[in-house]
Design a protein around this motif. Structure first.
Motif, PDB file in Angstrom:
ATOM      1  N   GLN A  29      16.348   7.981   2.164  1.00  0.00           N
ATOM      2  CA  GLN A  29      16.765   9.081   3.031  1.00  0.00           C
ATOM      3  C   GLN A  29      15.627   9.541   3.939  1.00  0.00           C
ATOM      4  N   ASN A  30      16.009   9.953   5.151  1.00  0.00           N
ATOM      5  CA  ASN A  30      15.070  10.550   6.101  1.00  0.00           C
ATOM      6  C   ASN A  30      13.867   9.657   6.402  1.00  0.00           C
ATOM      7  N   GLY A  31      14.113   8.370   6.435  1.00  0.00           N
ATOM      8  CA  GLY A  31      13.042   7.428   6.750  1.00  0.00           C
ATOM      9  C   GLY A  31      13.232   6.796   8.112  1.00  0.00           C
ATOM     10  N   ILE A  32      12.431   5.786   8.397  1.00  0.00           N
ATOM     11  CA  ILE A  32      12.505   5.032   9.645  1.00  0.00           C
ATOM     12  C   ILE A  32      12.488   3.551   9.290  1.00  0.00           C
TER      13      ILE A  32
ATOM     14  N   TYR B 287      21.330   2.436  10.412  1.00  0.00           N
ATOM     15  CA  TYR B 287      20.718   3.361   9.454  1.00  0.00           C
ATOM     16  C   TYR B 287      20.873   4.819   9.891  1.00  0.00           C
ATOM     17  N   SER B 288      20.709   5.072  11.170  1.00  0.00           N
ATOM     18  CA  SER B 288      20.666   6.452  11.667  1.00  0.00           C
ATOM     19  C   SER B 288      22.033   7.048  11.925  1.00  0.00           C
ATOM     20  N   PHE B 289      23.053   6.203  12.150  1.00  0.00           N
ATOM     21  CA  PHE B 289      24.355   6.723  12.573  1.00  0.00           C
ATOM     22  C   PHE B 289      25.511   5.992  11.899  1.00  0.00           C
TER      23      PHE B 289
ATOM     24  N   ARG C 103      21.831  11.561   9.311  1.00  0.00           N
ATOM     25  CA  ARG C 103      20.695  12.247   8.702  1.00  0.00           C
ATOM     26  C   ARG C 103      19.811  12.815   9.792  1.00  0.00           C
ATOM     27  N   VAL C 104      18.824  13.583   9.429  1.00  0.00           N
ATOM     28  CA  VAL C 104      17.888  14.142  10.393  1.00  0.00           C
ATOM     29  C   VAL C 104      17.078  13.010  11.014  1.00  0.00           C
TER      30      VAL C 104
END
Length: 513
Positions: free
Chosen positions: A349-352, A471-473, A510-511
């Motif tokens: 979570q909340n990674g790149i 991952y982001s969306f 996620r953020v």
């Protein structure tokens, strides 16, 4: 010129000069007659035009259909141009490996010749040319070596982060995004920073005319589209399909951009009065060093042509591949969910997503391979030309014959692939098949000495962009469009594009840091 008018004029001229060609053909047959069994089979030929009527607007599909009748080594007569089409892994191996040296020459076409690109281009120069060897060396050492790939990793990460930030803003506004434009802007900025140290694209103008993307696509279409002058060289001055004009107009737009950066760098060097200072230099700085002195290896015109190869190939193919992958995933929600689950498990979570993470994502890698299988960027690769007579799978291919490797057809061959038209990434799990030119059932970048020099960059950029988007969306299609109805229509050129760009709505998971 209107396409219909052009075709009519083309046929009229052909028939007016029919007597000339009948006489020429008869003389040519007297000069060299081979046993019929020695030449590849092919469809019956019409007088003068040969098999031009069978090419169609999507030659890769037309040739694939014909090969079902005439086999994996098929002969076509396209006006004056002898052509052999390859449609099996075994035959591709013969062309790309066994007889690579004999078949590594290029048969440049009218669009390329109209700007004298065949004399200066990495893509179109013969592999025996000293200039080709210089371009290849510079590409390998200054752009795509493992050391340079590592040195530019932070740059790629930064530009993908910009892509995700733009998608995040669109998500907040609940706006569907033109995926094609967004991805092209990302790859454009990666390439332009490697070459010039600047961003050439901006996400703020995606809704406007994107001059760079349309220019690059224009070049690819001018090179790849059927052209009467390629079949009958004496018709070049007429430019019936308008490909030469299209090529000149689009390449001049690119050259103007290149000249601006080249001239600016020369001016800065002059002010510093230290031409040997290479601190913080980019690729164009390195090329300009080779223009100096009495024994200069290059001039600025050489550099412009070289940059056009890198610029067009590097931006267009990678962005188009990710767009096709997103289209297939939106058509198959279960496959997308499976990919996202894998990515979430690895990244947390909340990674790149980092480039180093890609090796831990086998299903994502399988998705990329499956996309290359169904939607190879260059469906017929770049045409090769036989430098001498050569035998391929028992058939004689004559000197100066154009050889096309139909990787699109090989990727959909039911003798090679189970359920060949279905998007099934699982077929690659647990297998060592890759796209780096050693597995001839999957060679989207070619193989041998003519393998795409930008492959090291593409195999890093494509999975990184795709994994970051997934991952982001989460992704939704615009209202009124369901996954089963997504448009898969293709537009043929030197590269293969979606005719209608994919639009999709990113939904933030996620953020975004």
């Amino acid at each position: 010129m209107d396409i219909t008018v052009g075709k009519t004029l083309f046929l009229l001229v052909c028939f007016i000069l029919s007597c000339f060609f009948i006489i020429s053909t008869t003389r040519s047959r007297r000069k060299k007659i081979l046993p019929a069994a020695a030449t590849p089979p092919g469809p019956p030929r019409l007088p003068i035009i040969g098999n031009i009527n069978l090419v169609g607007k999507n030659p890769h599909r037309s040739f694939a259909d014909l090969s079902k009748t005439y086999g994996p080594v098929m002969s076509l007569k396209l006006g004056c141009l002898n052509t052999v089409v390859i449609t099996s892994p075994e035959a591709a191996r013969e062309v790309l490996r066994t007889h690579d040296q004999i078949l590594s020459s290029r048969g440049s076409n009218n669009s390329i010749n109209s700007i004298n690109h065949q004399e200066l281009s990495l893509v179109w120069l013969p592999s025996s040319s000293p200039r080709w060897r210089l371009w290849r060396k510079l590409s390998a050492t200054l752009l795509f070596s493992p050391q340079r790939m590592e040195a530019t990793k932070a740059l790629r990460m930064s530009k993908v982060k910009d892509l995700i930030s733009f998608m995040s803003e669109s998500s907040e506004r609940e706006e569907a995004v033109d995926i094609s434009r967004a991805l092209f802007t990302t790859t454009l900025n990666i390439i332009s920073n490697i070459l010039f140290s600047v961003d050439l694209g901006t996400y703020d103008q995606l809704k406007k005319f994107n001059v760079f993307q349309d220019t690059v696509i224009g070049v690819m279409e001018a090179v790849g589209n059927p052209d009467a002058a390629n079949y009958f060289p004496f018709l070049r001055f007429l430019d019936l399909q308008g490909n030469s004009k299209k090529m000149k107009d689009n390449i001049e737009r690119l050259f103007r951009v290149f000249r601006g950066f080249i001239n600016a760098k020369i001016a800065v060097k002059s002010l510093r009065n230290n031409s040997k200072d290479v601190t913080d230099s980019d690729f164009v700085d390195a090329l300009l060093h080779l223009t100096e002195g009495e024994e200069a290896e290059l001039n600025t015109n050489d550099i412009e042509h070289f940059l056009s190869d890198l610029f067009t190939a590097g931006t267009d193919t990678s962005s188009s591949t990710v767009e096709w992958a997103m289209t297939e995933l939106l058509s198959s929600p279960k496959t997308m969910a499976k990919a996202q689950t894998e990515i979430d498990h690895v990244i947390g979570q909340n990674g790149i997503v980092q480039e180093s993470d890609i090796s831990k994502l086998p299903y994502l890698q399988a998705i990329v391979k499956e996309t290359f299988r169904l939607h190879p960027p260059a469906p017929l690769l770049i045409p090769r030309k036989a430098e001498s007579d050569v035998e391929i799978l028992g058939f004689m291919v004559l000197k100066d014959t154009q050889v096309l490797v139909n990787v699109w057809a090989i990727g959909r061959d039911p003798m090679v692939w189970e359920n060949p038209t279905q998007f099934e990434p699982e077929r690659f799990l647990g297998k060592e098949t890759d796209v780096k030119g050693r597995d001839y059932e999957l060679t989207p970048f070619g193989a041998g000495r003519r393998i795409c020099p930008g492959l090291p960059l593409a195999v890093k950029t494509v999975p990184l962009m795709l994994a970051s988007l997934l991952y982001s969306f989460d992704w939704k299609l615009p209202d009124g469009i369901v996954s089963g109805d997504l448009d898969m229509e293709e537009s043929f050129g030197l590269t293969l594009h979606k005719t209608n760009a994919l639009h999709a709505l990113p939904v933030k998971k996620r953020v975004i840091s």
